[in-house]
Design a protein around this motif. Structure first.
Motif, PDB file in Angstrom:
ATOM      1  N   GLY A   1      -1.829   7.904  -9.342  1.00 30.05           N
ATOM      2  CA  GLY A   1      -2.159   9.087  -8.379  1.00 30.05           C
ATOM      3  C   GLY A   1      -2.907   7.989  -7.164  1.00 30.05           C
ATOM      4  N   GLY A   2      -3.876   7.261  -7.392  1.00 28.92           N
ATOM      5  CA  GLY A   2      -4.156   6.485  -6.327  1.00 28.92           C
ATOM      6  C   GLY A   2      -3.349   5.760  -5.552  1.00 28.92           C
ATOM      7  N   ALA A   3      -2.375   5.030  -6.111  1.00 29.79           N
ATOM      8  CA  ALA A   3      -1.336   4.436  -5.577  1.00 29.79           C
ATOM      9  C   ALA A   3      -0.334   5.246  -4.675  1.00 29.79           C
ATOM     10  CB  ALA A   3      -0.722   3.670  -6.631  1.00 29.79           C
ATOM     11  N   TRP A   4      -0.006   6.532  -5.231  1.00 34.47           N
ATOM     12  CA  TRP A   4       0.843   7.420  -4.560  1.00 34.47           C
ATOM     13  C   TRP A   4       0.265   7.909  -3.392  1.00 34.47           C
ATOM     14  CZ3 TRP A   4       0.869  12.700  -3.291  1.00 34.47           C
ATOM     15  CH2 TRP A   4       2.248  13.064  -3.065  1.00 34.47           C
ATOM     16  N   ILE A   5      -1.079   8.416  -3.560  1.00 36.86           N
ATOM     17  CA  ILE A   5      -1.759   8.833  -2.199  1.00 36.86           C
ATOM     18  C   ILE A   5      -1.993   8.025  -1.159  1.00 36.86           C
ATOM     19  CG2 ILE A   5      -4.005   9.896  -1.584  1.00 36.86           C
ATOM     20  CD1 ILE A   5      -4.193  11.359  -4.438  1.00 36.86           C
ATOM     21  N   THR A   6      -2.207   6.524  -1.775  1.00 30.77           N
ATOM     22  CA  THR A   6      -2.410   5.461  -0.815  1.00 30.77           C
ATOM     23  C   THR A   6      -1.395   5.501   0.281  1.00 30.77           C
ATOM     24  OG1 THR A   6      -3.983   4.447  -2.146  1.00 30.77           O
ATOM     25  CG2 THR A   6      -2.998   3.117  -0.465  1.00 30.77           C
ATOM     26  N   THR A   7      -0.242   5.457  -0.438  1.00 30.29           N
ATOM     27  CA  THR A   7       1.144   5.347   0.274  1.00 30.29           C
ATOM     28  C   THR A   7       1.307   6.616   1.415  1.00 30.29           C
ATOM     29  OG1 THR A   7       2.731   6.208  -1.337  1.00 30.29           O
ATOM     30  CG2 THR A   7       2.348   3.899  -1.364  1.00 30.29           C
ATOM     31  N   LYS A   8       0.817   7.784   1.032  1.00 28.26           N
ATOM     32  CA  LYS A   8       1.163   8.904   1.957  1.00 28.26           C
ATOM     33  C   LYS A   8      -0.005   8.896   3.201  1.00 28.26           C
ATOM     34  CE  LYS A   8       4.202  10.240  -0.678  1.00 28.26           C
ATOM     35  NZ  LYS A   8       5.631  10.096  -0.069  1.00 28.26           N
ATOM     36  N   VAL A   9      -1.326   8.423   2.890  1.00 26.14           N
ATOM     37  CA  VAL A   9      -2.264   8.300   3.978  1.00 26.14           C
ATOM     38  C   VAL A   9      -2.286   7.183   4.717  1.00 26.14           C
ATOM     39  CG1 VAL A   9      -3.304  10.314   2.611  1.00 26.14           C
ATOM     40  CG2 VAL A   9      -3.936   7.937   2.263  1.00 26.14           C
ATOM     41  N   THR A  10      -1.738   6.077   4.201  1.00 27.87           N
ATOM     42  CA  THR A  10      -2.154   4.883   4.882  1.00 27.87           C
ATOM     43  C   THR A  10      -0.695   4.277   5.142  1.00 27.87           C
ATOM     44  OG1 THR A  10      -2.381   3.307   3.104  1.00 27.87           O
ATOM     45  CG2 THR A  10      -4.312   4.663   3.528  1.00 27.87           C
ATOM     46  N   ARG A  11      -0.755   2.978   5.639  1.00 29.72           N
ATOM     47  CA  ARG A  11       0.744   2.276   5.972  1.00 29.72           C
ATOM     48  C   ARG A  11       0.892   1.360   4.575  1.00 29.72           C
ATOM     49  NH1 ARG A  11       0.546  -0.875  11.326  1.00 29.72           N
ATOM     50  NH2 ARG A  11       2.574  -1.125  10.773  1.00 29.72           N
ATOM     51  N   ALA A  12       0.119   1.578   3.562  1.00 28.67           N
ATOM     52  CA  ALA A  12       0.403   0.762   2.215  1.00 28.67           C
ATOM     53  C   ALA A  12       1.869   1.239   1.724  1.00 28.67           C
ATOM     54  CB  ALA A  12      -0.761   1.044   1.396  1.00 28.67           C
ATOM     55  N   GLU A  13       2.398   0.219   1.218  1.00 30.83           N
ATOM     56  CA  GLU A  13       3.907   0.569   0.624  1.00 30.83           C
ATOM     57  C   GLU A  13       4.058  -0.164  -0.892  1.00 30.83           C
ATOM     58  OE1 GLU A  13       6.221  -3.145   2.784  1.00 30.83           O
ATOM     59  OE2 GLU A  13       6.263  -1.368   3.686  1.00 30.83           O
ATOM     60  N   LEU A  14       4.978   0.433  -1.414  1.00 30.55           N
ATOM     61  CA  LEU A  14       5.173   0.014  -2.599  1.00 30.55           C
ATOM     62  C   LEU A  14       6.478  -0.919  -2.543  1.00 30.55           C
ATOM     63  CD1 LEU A  14       4.866   0.427  -5.874  1.00 30.55           C
ATOM     64  CD2 LEU A  14       7.000   1.996  -5.795  1.00 30.55           C
ATOM     65  N   ASN A  15       6.327  -1.938  -3.209  1.00 29.80           N
ATOM     66  CA  ASN A  15       7.516  -3.128  -3.125  1.00 29.80           C
ATOM     67  C   ASN A  15       8.870  -2.423  -3.358  1.00 29.80           C
ATOM     68  OD1 ASN A  15       9.352  -5.102  -4.349  1.00 29.80           O
ATOM     69  ND2 ASN A  15       7.784  -6.413  -3.702  1.00 29.80           N
ATOM     70  N   PRO A  16       9.937  -2.501  -2.534  1.00 30.05           N
ATOM     71  CA  PRO A  16      10.995  -1.732  -2.835  1.00 30.05           C
ATOM     72  C   PRO A  16      11.700  -2.095  -3.964  1.00 30.05           C
ATOM     73  CG  PRO A  16      11.181  -3.720  -1.105  1.00 30.05           C
ATOM     74  CD  PRO A  16       9.639  -3.413  -1.457  1.00 30.05           C
ATOM     75  N   THR A  17      11.776  -3.265  -4.720  1.00 28.67           N
ATOM     76  CA  THR A  17      12.073  -3.458  -6.415  1.00 28.67           C
ATOM     77  C   THR A  17      11.437  -2.706  -7.025  1.00 28.67           C
ATOM     78  OG1 THR A  17      10.499  -5.385  -6.626  1.00 28.67           O
ATOM     79  CG2 THR A  17      12.570  -5.721  -5.520  1.00 28.67           C
ATOM     80  N   LEU A  18      10.509  -1.865  -6.902  1.00 30.28           N
ATOM     81  CA  LEU A  18      10.009  -0.897  -7.799  1.00 30.28           C
ATOM     82  C   LEU A  18      10.014   0.547  -7.582  1.00 30.28           C
ATOM     83  CD1 LEU A  18       6.201  -2.725  -7.961  1.00 30.28           C
ATOM     84  CD2 LEU A  18       8.291  -3.298  -9.521  1.00 30.28           C
ATOM     85  N   SER A  19      10.007   1.347  -8.735  1.00 29.86           N
ATOM     86  CA  SER A  19      10.079   2.788  -8.712  1.00 29.86           C
ATOM     87  C   SER A  19       8.628   3.114  -9.141  1.00 29.86           C
ATOM     88  CB  SER A  19      11.281   3.331  -9.497  1.00 29.86           C
ATOM     89  OG  SER A  19      10.878   3.440 -11.053  1.00 29.86           O
TER      90      SER A  19
END
Length: 415
Positions: A321-339
């Protein structure tokens, strides 16, 4: 020549996380069987055997603490060195990606603590265990990932590595602030001063360059210095393995003029077989031997339930949840090789609490045997459940990547 080749082959094998993982889990299984066997008294006698100088730094420790606070620092040095590589040359150079596991780690500490508190709101005497489900056991988590995740993207291992280090630092801070009555600031300041000297020597300039050109081997300076840093950190009341992380992070990761490889890479390559093949198995053998008693009553005990659901559910909700919310409210991004399925499986894997969680149980419930046993039982059952659940998800994801021919070696780190 054959002997040298054989020893080199063994060292190369021990540099792989998967081999070290098997040794770690095998040693933990032996410890659990031994601690619950008719020979449990011998097990307690072995890990309770005390040796070492008592003055001036109170290093008269039992075998269990030498394993958990002493030789485990070698493993944490390797982890710190790996993180340094990632921050300087690898995945974590990108602040938008580095932010994600750091924020996720915070969520993975706060939510499990809240889950525990919710289970024990009507039991004030049990609330002191709120810190138990906060910690992820980095050694066991990486071992499981190495065994089940051969085809997972390397970025997932980096994510787990960063998250677990931040998690451990947070747990150590919690222990120092909330569970330690005698933090010694003099020893801590001295340890930090020596760490600064260690970092200065790693710069390769001035006195450090003179040391490199000197006929005196570097280890003559660095080994006593490293031991002094570790001993002072231990004396301060802060978990001594933090000294290993700090020194690993301070190692120079770039080559100076005339060097074929950086000091970080050279030392990590040399020490990794000892960390994976010796330090981790001994640590597991001496730390994992918890007696299973009263399992049936744990089903209704709020302390055991709080720990169990804090680690298994709280970690999943907090990290994912913390990771997902962070990508929605900041410019943080998940590595494109990951799901997000990969992150979900890894979040459950982070529910392996074990060592630091067991340490906090001892600090949270001194003298309260019933609550102590319930908390330890909750840690063990949660760690087992987290292992099995994450193995199912990450094993499925590893098969998916392999089937689609996507390169991935998250579980085959060889140093």
């Amino acid at each position: 020549m054959a002997t040298k080749t054989s020893s080199n082959g063994l060292a190369d094998a021990l540099r792989k996380d998967s081999v070290g993982g098997f040794l770690l889990i095998a040693a933990a299984a032996v410890a659990l069987i031994w601690a619950n066997s008719p020979w449990s008294g011998l097990y307690e006698a072995v890990r309770g055997f005390t040796f070492g100088p008592s003055e001036p730094l109170h290093l008269d420790l039992d075998v269990e603490h030498w394993a958990a606070d002493g030789i485990l620092a070698l493993f944490f040095f390797i982890i710190g060195a790996e993180l340094k590589q990632e921050f300087v040359h690898g995945e974590l150079r990108n602040p938008r990606r580095a932010m994600l596991p750091i924020v996720a780690a915070a969520g993975g500490m706060v939510v499990p603590a809240l889950v525990f508190v919710l289970f024990n709101l009507t039991r004030p005497e049990g609330l002191s265990g709120w810190g138990v489900p906060m910690a992820t056991d980095i050694a066991f988590a990486l071992a499981v990932l190495a065994i089940i995740g051969r085809h997972l993207p390397p970025a997932l291992r980096t994510f787990l590595l960063t998250l677990a280090i931040v998690d451990d630092l947070g747990a150590i801070l919690v222990i120092a602030v909330f569970y330690t009555d005698d933090l010694k600031f003099g020893a801590l300041i001295a340890a930090l001063a020596l760490l600064a000297a260690f970092g200065f020597l790693q710069q390769g300039r001035g006195p450090a360059a003179a040391l490199d050109r000197s006929p005196i081997p570097n280890w003559v300076v660095y080994v006593p210095l490293a031991f002094a840093i570790w001993a002072l950190m231990h004396e301060s009341g802060v978990h001594a393995t933090i000294a290993g992380v700090a020194m690993g992070m301070l190692m120079r990761s770039t080559e100076a003029e005339g060097e074929h490889e950086s000091p970080l890479h050279r030392v990590e390559h040399m020490l990794r077989p000892w960390a994976m093949g010796v330090a981790l198995p001994i640590f597991a053998l001496m730390s994992a031997g918890v007696a299973f008693g009263g399992i049936a009553q744990m089903v209704t005990d709020t302390i055991a339930l709080g720990v169990f659901f804090g680690l298994v559910v709280g970690k999943l909700v907090g990290i994912l949840g913390g990771a997902w919310i962070t990508t929605k409210v900041t410019r943080a991004e998940l590595n494109p090789t990951l799901s997000w399925w990969d992150i979900a499986g890894m979040s459950i894997l982070a529910g392996i609490g074990f060592t630091v969680s067991l340490l906090i149980t001892e600090l949270a419930y001194p003298g309260a045997e019933s609550m102590l046993d319930s908390a330890k039982g909750g840690v063990l059952l949660a760690s087992l459940a987290a292992t099995l659940l994450s193995a199912g998800i990450l094993g499925w994801r590893s098969t998916h990547y392999n089937r689609h021919g996507i390169p991935g070696e998250a579980g085959a780190r060889s140093g």
